[in-house]
Design a protein around this motif. Structure first.
Motif, PDB file in Angstrom:
ATOM      1  N   GLU A  12       0.782  -1.502  -0.376  1.00 45.69           N
ATOM      2  CA  GLU A  12       0.367  -0.077   0.432  1.00 45.69           C
ATOM      3  C   GLU A  12       0.381   0.977  -0.097  1.00 45.69           C
ATOM      4  O   GLU A  12       1.430   1.097   0.096  1.00 45.69           O
ATOM      5  N   SER A  15       1.406   5.615  -2.065  1.00 45.64           N
ATOM      6  CA  SER A  15       2.226   5.765  -3.865  1.00 45.64           C
ATOM      7  C   SER A  15       3.650   6.714  -3.885  1.00 45.64           C
ATOM      8  O   SER A  15       4.360   6.145  -4.855  1.00 45.64           O
ATOM      9  N   PHE A  40       7.566   1.481  -1.048  1.00 47.25           N
ATOM     10  CA  PHE A  40       6.854   0.393  -0.620  1.00 47.25           C
ATOM     11  C   PHE A  40       7.868  -0.863   0.051  1.00 47.25           C
ATOM     12  O   PHE A  40       9.064  -1.251  -0.808  1.00 47.25           O
ATOM     13  N   ARG A  49      -3.032  -3.313  -5.499  1.00 45.16           N
ATOM     14  CA  ARG A  49      -2.491  -1.979  -6.524  1.00 45.16           C
ATOM     15  C   ARG A  49      -4.223  -2.332  -8.081  1.00 45.16           C
ATOM     16  O   ARG A  49      -3.799  -3.178  -8.559  1.00 45.16           O
ATOM     17  N   ASP A  50      -4.686  -0.810  -8.437  1.00 48.10           N
ATOM     18  CA  ASP A  50      -5.271  -1.253  -9.474  1.00 48.10           C
ATOM     19  C   ASP A  50      -4.721  -0.060 -10.773  1.00 48.10           C
ATOM     20  O   ASP A  50      -5.410  -0.326 -12.348  1.00 48.10           O
ATOM     21  N   ASP A  51      -3.617  -0.539 -11.069  1.00 47.63           N
ATOM     22  CA  ASP A  51      -2.546   0.074 -11.741  1.00 47.63           C
ATOM     23  C   ASP A  51      -2.150  -1.469 -12.163  1.00 47.63           C
ATOM     24  O   ASP A  51      -1.459  -1.457 -12.072  1.00 47.63           O
ATOM     25  N   TRP A  87       1.328  -2.678 -12.363  1.00 47.57           N
ATOM     26  CA  TRP A  87       2.750  -3.426 -11.643  1.00 47.57           C
ATOM     27  C   TRP A  87       1.578  -5.011 -12.018  1.00 47.57           C
ATOM     28  O   TRP A  87       2.990  -5.835 -12.080  1.00 47.57           O
TER      29      TRP A  87
END
Length: 444
Positions: free
Chosen positions: A353, A355, A358, A374-376, A379
């Protein structure tokens, strides 16, 4: 460098008999040190003090204390990390836990400053990836480290440059060269100046960066620095695959001219700047650079794609952080609890978690899906690269001199285009032979 490591090893062996400083009458641990479950765990992490990375580690360790009750304190050290660790070994007062690169396992184990880890005591180890479990073993086949965070390289590329020139992201080496040549010659930033280049390359000998970066291409060609297993290894830099990879990589600089100016003298900081400032349009690197590039360059200016396929496959450098349990601790129960918690699903998710930085780049626990945190989608590209193409450096007593020797050769080939590739790699194999013999792992 290797001489210094050998000297440290002599100091390190003495730490196996470290005397505890606890006055408790608790039973002795595996190293004969009296145990105190209330002793505060001293945790060293190899990162810059005051950095977002340090903050992420502190946050993670605080969560460990809340979850388990074991107290712990974090010390961030970057400069002269190995020297300071050797000093503490000499004082017979090692930290309890070290969070360090996975590539340091062989060196630290050969120095005698680690205690062996019983995987039966690390209940979450059963869910670790096979790659991570293997990376935690030394040449004797025993486990001395628990990898907790993984990373594998992918290709970061200027999507706005691709769009302007009507190009697609490359999928193999031939296409990569074509895109690199277009980025260099066709003014992708539209400023009317011949000031752009195809590929960012950290080609310095400092800390072996030239070898570190080149490994992505060497492994994708099916080559390797050394080959073998256990305590039997041979040099491999004169194999056809290694020669092909070195020739192709050197020609990016010497024939195509698509590498940023000054690459042979650059380590990663100026190379990072070359990419984010618009000097170079492609960069093979890890996910840890995304927060910085998103802020400085802008997430809309670049994309992340799999590293282009080489002659053999798409293998890329895999690295990551490892939990090392140091010899002589007065709180071995706390050490074990830390290693077990750090690779638990809860800790892995919590560490991903944020930004800015990490504690966990990519999870090593197979029960954790990075998409759940992570919705990116970028990754996921890195996670797939690790799972399908990630290649760790081999675990030998000391990988550092192998990396440094090969970096010296790759750097020389980039800096002096008159050198003969095969001749220089033959010299390198000779040096690697001597090094493997010194480490006692040369296959006879």
């Amino acid at each position: 460098m290797h001489t210094n490591l050998r000297a440290v090893a002599v100091i390190g062996v003495a730490t196996l008999a470290l005397a505890g400083c606890s006055a408790t009458s608790a039973p002795e641990g595996g190293s004969g040190v009296k145990q105190d479950d209330e002793a505060v765990l001293e945790i060293w992490t190899r990162t810059t003090p005051g950095s977002p990375s340090e903050a992420a580690t502190i946050r993670q360790v605080e969560a460990f204390t809340e979850a388990t009750g074991f107290k712990a304190e974090v010390t961030a050290i970057f400069d002269d990390f190995e020297i300071k660790l050797a000093q503490r070994a000499g004082q017979k007062d090692l930290p309890d836990i070290v969070l360090n690169d996975v590539s340091q396992l062989g060196t630290m184990q050969s120095q005698g400053i680690l205690r062996e880890i019983d995987l039966d005591e690390i209940k979450n180890s059963k869910d670790l990836t096979a790659q991570a479990l293997e990376a935690g073993k030394a040449v004797d086949g025993k486990t001395y480290g628990i990898p907790y965070s993984a990373q594998a390289n992918a290709l970061m590329i200027r999507s706005d440059w691709l769009e302007k020139l009507g190009l697609e992201a490359p999928t193999d080496w031939d296409e990569m060269l074509e895109v690199a040549e277009a980025f260099t010659a066709n003014d992708p930033d539209g400023n009317g100046q011949a000031d752009t280049y195809g590929l960012a390359v950290p080609g310095s000998t400092k800390r072996g960066y030239a070898s570190w970066y080149f490994s992505n291409f060497l492994w994708a060609a099916g080559g390797d620095f050394i080959t073998g297993s256990g305590d039997e290894w041979l040099p491999a830099m004169t194999s056809p695959e290694a020669i092909e990879a070195a020739t192709w990589f050197r020609d990016l600089q010497c024939e195509a001219g698509v590498v940023q100016p000054g690459a042979p003298s650059m380590d990663t900081p100026p190379t990072n700047e070359a990419f984010e400032s618009g000097v170079a349009g492609m960069y093979v690197t890890g996910p840890y650079m995304m927060p910085r590039f998103d802020k400085v360059l802008g997430a809309d200016k670049y994309e992340v794609v799999p590293a282009p396929q080489g002659p053999e496959d798409a293998s890329v450098l895999a690295e990551g952080g490892t939990v090392y349990l140091m010899a002589g601790s007065e709180n071995e129960k706390g050490q074990t609890a830390f290693a077990d918690w750090y690779v638990s699903p809860d800790a892995q998710k919590f560490g991903m978690e944020g930004s800015d930085a990490f504690a966990i780049q990519l999870p090593v626990n197979e029960k954790v899906d990075i998409a759940d945190v992570r919705d990116d989608p970028r990754w996921q590209t890195f996670a797939t690269a690790y799972k399908e193409s990630g290649h760790y450096a081999p675990t030998i007593p000391s990988w550092t001199p192998v990396r440094q020797m090969s970096a010296d050769t790759i750097n020389a080939l980039l800096a002096d285009c008159s050198l003969d590739v095969e001749e220089e790699l033959t010299k390198l194999d000779g040096k690697l032979t001597a090094e493997l013999l010194t480490q006692g792992i040369l296959k006879q």
